[in-house]
Design a protein around this motif. Structure first.
Motif, PDB file in Angstrom:
ATOM      1  N   VAL A 115       0.855  -1.176   0.000  1.00  0.00           N
ATOM      2  CA  VAL A 115       0.000   0.000   0.000  1.00  0.00           C
ATOM      3  C   VAL A 115       0.896   1.233   0.000  1.00  0.00           C
ATOM      4  CG1 VAL A 115      -1.729   1.283   1.313  1.00  0.00           C
ATOM      5  CG2 VAL A 115      -1.807  -1.208   1.263  1.00  0.00           C
ATOM      6  N   ASN A 116       0.640   2.174  -0.894  1.00  0.00           N
ATOM      7  CA  ASN A 116       1.432   3.401  -0.968  1.00  0.00           C
ATOM      8  C   ASN A 116       0.817   4.562  -0.199  1.00  0.00           C
ATOM      9  OD1 ASN A 116       3.484   2.311  -2.545  1.00  0.00           O
ATOM     10  ND2 ASN A 116       2.344   2.676  -4.420  1.00  0.00           N
ATOM     11  N   VAL A 117      -0.259   4.318   0.530  1.00  0.00           N
ATOM     12  CA  VAL A 117      -0.892   5.352   1.345  1.00  0.00           C
ATOM     13  C   VAL A 117       0.012   5.608   2.548  1.00  0.00           C
ATOM     14  CG1 VAL A 117      -2.927   5.896   2.728  1.00  0.00           C
ATOM     15  CG2 VAL A 117      -3.186   4.656   0.575  1.00  0.00           C
ATOM     16  N   PRO A 118       0.294   6.894   2.873  1.00  0.00           N
ATOM     17  CA  PRO A 118       1.241   7.191   3.947  1.00  0.00           C
ATOM     18  C   PRO A 118       0.761   6.744   5.323  1.00  0.00           C
ATOM     19  CG  PRO A 118       0.154   9.203   3.204  1.00  0.00           C
ATOM     20  CD  PRO A 118      -0.268   8.098   2.278  1.00  0.00           C
ATOM     21  N   LEU A 119       1.706   6.213   6.110  1.00  0.00           N
ATOM     22  CA  LEU A 119       1.454   5.869   7.506  1.00  0.00           C
ATOM     23  C   LEU A 119       1.582   7.143   8.321  1.00  0.00           C
ATOM     24  CD1 LEU A 119       0.954   3.684   9.644  1.00  0.00           C
ATOM     25  CD2 LEU A 119       3.428   3.381   9.777  1.00  0.00           C
ATOM     26  N   MET A 120       0.571   7.454   9.115  1.00  0.00           N
ATOM     27  CA  MET A 120       0.561   8.678   9.916  1.00  0.00           C
ATOM     28  C   MET A 120       0.216   8.339  11.356  1.00  0.00           C
ATOM     29  SD  MET A 120      -1.481  11.260   7.349  1.00  0.00           S
ATOM     30  CE  MET A 120      -0.854  12.747   8.127  1.00  0.00           C
ATOM     31  N   GLN A 150      -8.369  13.046   2.784  1.00  0.00           N
ATOM     32  CA  GLN A 150      -6.991  12.580   2.618  1.00  0.00           C
ATOM     33  C   GLN A 150      -6.894  11.098   2.979  1.00  0.00           C
ATOM     34  OE1 GLN A 150      -4.130  14.783   4.906  1.00  0.00           O
ATOM     35  NE2 GLN A 150      -2.619  13.154   4.837  1.00  0.00           N
ATOM     36  N   PRO A 151      -6.342  10.259   2.086  1.00  0.00           N
ATOM     37  CA  PRO A 151      -6.117   8.854   2.449  1.00  0.00           C
ATOM     38  C   PRO A 151      -4.970   8.749   3.453  1.00  0.00           C
ATOM     39  CG  PRO A 151      -5.386   9.283   0.195  1.00  0.00           C
ATOM     40  CD  PRO A 151      -5.957  10.556   0.721  1.00  0.00           C
ATOM     41  N   ALA A 152      -5.080   7.804   4.370  1.00  0.00           N
ATOM     42  CA  ALA A 152      -4.039   7.617   5.380  1.00  0.00           C
ATOM     43  C   ALA A 152      -4.126   6.214   5.958  1.00  0.00           C
ATOM     44  CB  ALA A 152      -4.174   8.655   6.495  1.00  0.00           C
ATOM     45  N   ARG A 153      -3.042   5.813   6.621  1.00  0.00           N
ATOM     46  CA  ARG A 153      -2.993   4.573   7.390  1.00  0.00           C
ATOM     47  C   ARG A 153      -2.635   4.946   8.819  1.00  0.00           C
ATOM     48  NH1 ARG A 153       1.303   0.905   5.924  1.00  0.00           N
ATOM     49  NH2 ARG A 153       2.409   2.730   5.200  1.00  0.00           N
ATOM     50  N   LEU A 154      -3.274   4.264   9.769  1.00  0.00           N
ATOM     51  CA  LEU A 154      -2.991   4.462  11.191  1.00  0.00           C
ATOM     52  C   LEU A 154      -2.685   3.099  11.800  1.00  0.00           C
ATOM     53  CD1 LEU A 154      -6.023   6.779  12.123  1.00  0.00           C
ATOM     54  CD2 LEU A 154      -3.656   7.502  11.720  1.00  0.00           C
ATOM     55  N   GLN A 155      -1.753   3.068  12.765  1.00  0.00           N
ATOM     56  CA  GLN A 155      -1.461   1.831  13.492  1.00  0.00           C
ATOM     57  C   GLN A 155      -1.608   2.089  14.980  1.00  0.00           C
ATOM     58  OE1 GLN A 155       2.401   0.378  12.257  1.00  0.00           O
ATOM     59  NE2 GLN A 155       1.600  -0.360  10.305  1.00  0.00           N
ATOM     60  N   VAL A 215     -11.487  -8.959  16.696  1.00  0.00           N
ATOM     61  CA  VAL A 215     -10.602  -7.848  17.059  1.00  0.00           C
ATOM     62  C   VAL A 215     -11.027  -7.351  18.429  1.00  0.00           C
ATOM     63  CG1 VAL A 215      -9.833  -5.533  16.444  1.00  0.00           C
ATOM     64  CG2 VAL A 215     -10.306  -7.196  14.644  1.00  0.00           C
ATOM     65  N   SER A 216     -10.075  -7.260  19.357  1.00  0.00           N
ATOM     66  CA  SER A 216     -10.365  -6.738  20.687  1.00  0.00           C
ATOM     67  C   SER A 216      -9.466  -5.543  20.973  1.00  0.00           C
ATOM     68  CB  SER A 216     -10.149  -7.830  21.744  1.00  0.00           C
ATOM     69  OG  SER A 216      -8.765  -8.056  21.939  1.00  0.00           O
ATOM     70  N   ALA A 217      -9.659  -4.928  22.118  1.00  0.00           N
ATOM     71  CA  ALA A 217      -8.891  -3.739  22.500  1.00  0.00           C
ATOM     72  C   ALA A 217      -7.410  -4.056  22.717  1.00  0.00           C
ATOM     73  CB  ALA A 217      -9.484  -3.114  23.760  1.00  0.00           C
ATOM     74  N   GLU A 218      -7.040  -5.325  22.854  1.00  0.00           N
ATOM     75  CA  GLU A 218      -5.639  -5.700  23.047  1.00  0.00           C
ATOM     76  C   GLU A 218      -4.881  -5.879  21.734  1.00  0.00           C
ATOM     77  OE1 GLU A 218      -8.148  -7.516  24.822  1.00  0.00           O
ATOM     78  OE2 GLU A 218      -7.887  -6.024  26.384  1.00  0.00           O
ATOM     79  N   HIS A 219      -5.592  -6.036  20.645  1.00  0.00           N
ATOM     80  CA  HIS A 219      -4.953  -6.270  19.343  1.00  0.00           C
ATOM     81  C   HIS A 219      -4.424  -4.974  18.733  1.00  0.00           C
ATOM     82  CE1 HIS A 219      -7.620  -9.932  19.282  1.00  0.00           C
ATOM     83  NE2 HIS A 219      -6.449 -10.446  18.952  1.00  0.00           N
ATOM     84  N   ARG A 220      -3.213  -5.040  18.182  1.00  0.00           N
ATOM     85  CA  ARG A 220      -2.696  -3.924  17.370  1.00  0.00           C
ATOM     86  C   ARG A 220      -3.239  -4.103  15.965  1.00  0.00           C
ATOM     87  NH1 ARG A 220       0.951  -0.480  17.258  1.00  0.00           N
ATOM     88  NH2 ARG A 220       2.131  -1.322  15.523  1.00  0.00           N
ATOM     89  N   VAL A 221      -3.713  -3.004  15.398  1.00  0.00           N
ATOM     90  CA  VAL A 221      -4.296  -3.060  14.073  1.00  0.00           C
ATOM     91  C   VAL A 221      -3.748  -1.938  13.202  1.00  0.00           C
ATOM     92  CG1 VAL A 221      -6.472  -4.111  14.844  1.00  0.00           C
ATOM     93  CG2 VAL A 221      -6.281  -1.619  14.724  1.00  0.00           C
ATOM     94  N   GLU A 222      -3.907  -2.119  11.904  1.00  0.00           N
ATOM     95  CA  GLU A 222      -3.649  -1.041  10.959  1.00  0.00           C
ATOM     96  C   GLU A 222      -4.975  -0.706  10.293  1.00  0.00           C
ATOM     97  OE1 GLU A 222      -0.078  -0.545   8.294  1.00  0.00           O
ATOM     98  OE2 GLU A 222      -1.607  -1.098   6.796  1.00  0.00           O
ATOM     99  N   LEU A 223      -5.299   0.583  10.276  1.00  0.00           N
ATOM    100  CA  LEU A 223      -6.514   1.057   9.631  1.00  0.00           C
ATOM    101  C   LEU A 223      -6.131   1.773   8.346  1.00  0.00           C
ATOM    102  CD1 LEU A 223      -8.396   2.618  12.692  1.00  0.00           C
ATOM    103  CD2 LEU A 223      -8.414   0.246  11.891  1.00  0.00           C
TER     104      LEU A 223
END
Length: 136
Positions: free
Chosen positions: A47-52, A65-70, A106-114
């Motif tokens: 994915v070329n969408v910037p990680l922010m 604006q497209p973005a990725r969040l972790q 998916v729970s509150a303990e899991h790390r995710v990328e949106l």
């Protein structure tokens, strides 16, 4: 006539019970485990969408604006709205049920990328999610 009325009453109670069983619980525990329609394939490549960070997005993000969040989805707020958190802050995110990973909880303990789009309006600021990916 009475048997017909009681049959309809029982059918109505069963229908309401089934609908209530498939509703999202009041507290956040992740998406519903109720069966979904057949899973569709999804793109899983680069994915070329910037990680922010949340802070970067809130401070300098543009509308649409497209973005990725972790980070982590820390609570369910109702109506497809969740609170997302990373080390820099929190933001409200909108996630449709079909945007969660198929067959995974998916729970509150899991790390995710949106992966999604920033929605910056006059009355609300949120992140509209197109895809949730569990991180290792």
């Amino acid at each position: 006539m009475r048997n017909t009325a009681s049959t309809w009453a029982v059918a109505a109670v069963l229908a309401l019970t089934a609908a209530a069983a498939s509703a999202q619980p009041a507290g956040y525990t992740g998406p519903s485990n109720a069966p979904k329609a057949a899973a569709q394939g999804a793109y899983a490549g680069p994915v070329n969408v910037p990680l922010m960070t949340v802070r970067q997005l809130l401070d300098a993000g543009r509308d649409d604006q497209p973005a990725r969040l972790q980070g982590r989805i820390v609570s369910f707020e109702g109506n497809e709205r969740y609170t997302f958190e990373d080390a820099t802050g929190r933001i409200t995110v909108e996630i449709d049920d079909e945007d969660f990973p198929a067959g995974q909880t998916v729970s509150a303990e899991h790390r995710v990328e949106l992966l999604g789009e920033f929605d910056k309006g006059l009355r609300k600021t949120e992140f509209e999610v197109d895809r949730v990916t569990l991180l290792p």
